[in-house]
Design an enzyme around this catalytic site. Structure first.
Site, PDB file in Angstrom:
ATOM      1  N   PHE A 177      -3.796   4.285   1.663  1.00  0.00           N
ATOM      2  CA  PHE A 177      -3.842   4.560   3.080  1.00  0.00           C
ATOM      3  C   PHE A 177      -4.718   5.655   3.685  1.00  0.00           C
ATOM      4  O   PHE A 177      -5.261   5.623   4.470  1.00  0.00           O
ATOM      5  CB  PHE A 177      -2.101   5.135   3.646  1.00  0.00           C
ATOM      6  CG  PHE A 177      -2.219   5.271   4.983  1.00  0.00           C
ATOM      7  CD1 PHE A 177      -2.282   3.953   6.106  1.00  0.00           C
ATOM      8  CD2 PHE A 177      -2.016   6.473   5.633  1.00  0.00           C
ATOM      9  CE1 PHE A 177      -2.264   4.247   7.373  1.00  0.00           C
ATOM     10  CE2 PHE A 177      -2.021   6.760   7.107  1.00  0.00           C
ATOM     11  CZ  PHE A 177      -2.044   5.620   8.209  1.00  0.00           C
ATOM     12  N   GLY A 198      -2.494   4.428  -4.111  1.00  0.00           N
ATOM     13  CA  GLY A 198      -2.494   3.313  -4.775  1.00  0.00           C
ATOM     14  C   GLY A 198      -1.615   3.208  -6.061  1.00  0.00           C
ATOM     15  O   GLY A 198      -1.438   2.200  -6.670  1.00  0.00           O
ATOM     16  N   TYR A 230       1.010  -1.126   0.250  1.00  0.00           N
ATOM     17  CA  TYR A 230       0.097   0.145   0.096  1.00  0.00           C
ATOM     18  C   TYR A 230       0.804   1.169   0.050  1.00  0.00           C
ATOM     19  O   TYR A 230       1.840   1.063   0.446  1.00  0.00           O
ATOM     20  CB  TYR A 230      -1.014   0.021   1.108  1.00  0.00           C
ATOM     21  CG  TYR A 230      -0.298   0.273   2.504  1.00  0.00           C
ATOM     22  CD1 TYR A 230      -0.191   1.462   3.041  1.00  0.00           C
ATOM     23  CD2 TYR A 230       0.142  -0.675   3.056  1.00  0.00           C
ATOM     24  CE1 TYR A 230       0.156   2.061   4.212  1.00  0.00           C
ATOM     25  CE2 TYR A 230       0.606  -0.429   4.694  1.00  0.00           C
ATOM     26  CZ  TYR A 230       0.700   0.809   4.855  1.00  0.00           C
ATOM     27  OH  TYR A 230       1.333   1.218   6.223  1.00  0.00           O
ATOM     28  N   CYS A 231       0.356   2.304  -0.349  1.00  0.00           N
ATOM     29  CA  CYS A 231       0.886   3.731  -0.463  1.00  0.00           C
ATOM     30  C   CYS A 231      -0.047   4.618  -0.163  1.00  0.00           C
ATOM     31  O   CYS A 231      -0.962   4.149   0.560  1.00  0.00           O
ATOM     32  CB  CYS A 231       1.658   3.833  -1.873  1.00  0.00           C
ATOM     33  SG  CYS A 231       0.434   4.115  -3.210  1.00  0.00           S
ATOM     34  N   GLN A 232       0.111   5.693  -0.418  1.00  0.00           N
ATOM     35  CA  GLN A 232      -1.107   6.969  -0.119  1.00  0.00           C
ATOM     36  C   GLN A 232      -2.304   6.728  -0.895  1.00  0.00           C
ATOM     37  O   GLN A 232      -3.357   6.821  -0.250  1.00  0.00           O
ATOM     38  CB  GLN A 232      -0.330   8.328  -0.268  1.00  0.00           C
ATOM     39  CG  GLN A 232      -1.023   9.495   0.665  1.00  0.00           C
ATOM     40  CD  GLN A 232      -1.198   9.322   2.022  1.00  0.00           C
ATOM     41  OE1 GLN A 232      -0.207   8.570   2.820  1.00  0.00           O
ATOM     42  NE2 GLN A 232      -2.079   9.545   2.685  1.00  0.00           N
TER      43      GLN A 232
END
Length: 123
Positions: A113, A88, A84-86
């Site tokens: 996130f 996608g 995951y990141c901020q």
């Protein structure tokens, strides 16, 4: 004028190719689906350390996308990888990088996130 149109068409074609390629190699999971499997997998946050320190999913390891190629040995190939990141985007690129190196069981959090409502931890 034709050159500009060709460049724009090329960018659109490349973006479409990337979109469909990612859909084929990385399973896009809703938050509920992500919750069901991430505890039995390697949970990787691909955001930069300052973003990770401000808040991350409980149990996640921080391997930023910018360091992924150098730190790939820290990720096992025989276990599922949950990314995951901020939002996608970076986790999709991280998944492509991992796929090219032989990782096959790849998942990422839809919306990243910022859409996560579960437990988090901040430093």
């Amino acid at each position: 004028m034709y050159i500009l149109l060709a460049v724009i068409a090329g960018i659109i074609a490349y973006s479409l190719f990337n979109f469909f390629y990612q859909k084929r190699i990385i399973k896009n999971l809703t938050e509920d689906e992500f919750r069901q499997g991430y505890r039995k997998a390697q949970l990787i946050d691909v955001r930069e350390p300052n973003e990770f320190d401000q808040g991350h999913i409980l149990g996640a390891r921080n391997i930023p996308l910018s360091q992924l190629k150098m730190r790939m040995k820290e990720i096992r190939t025989d276990q599922p990888v949950y990314l995951y990141c901020q939002s996608g985007l970076r986790s999709g690129r991280a998944g492509q990088t991992l796929y090219r190196k032989g990782y096959r069981n790849l998942h990422h959090l839809q919306g990243g996130f910022k859409k996560w409502t579960g437990k988090t931890k901040a430093k």
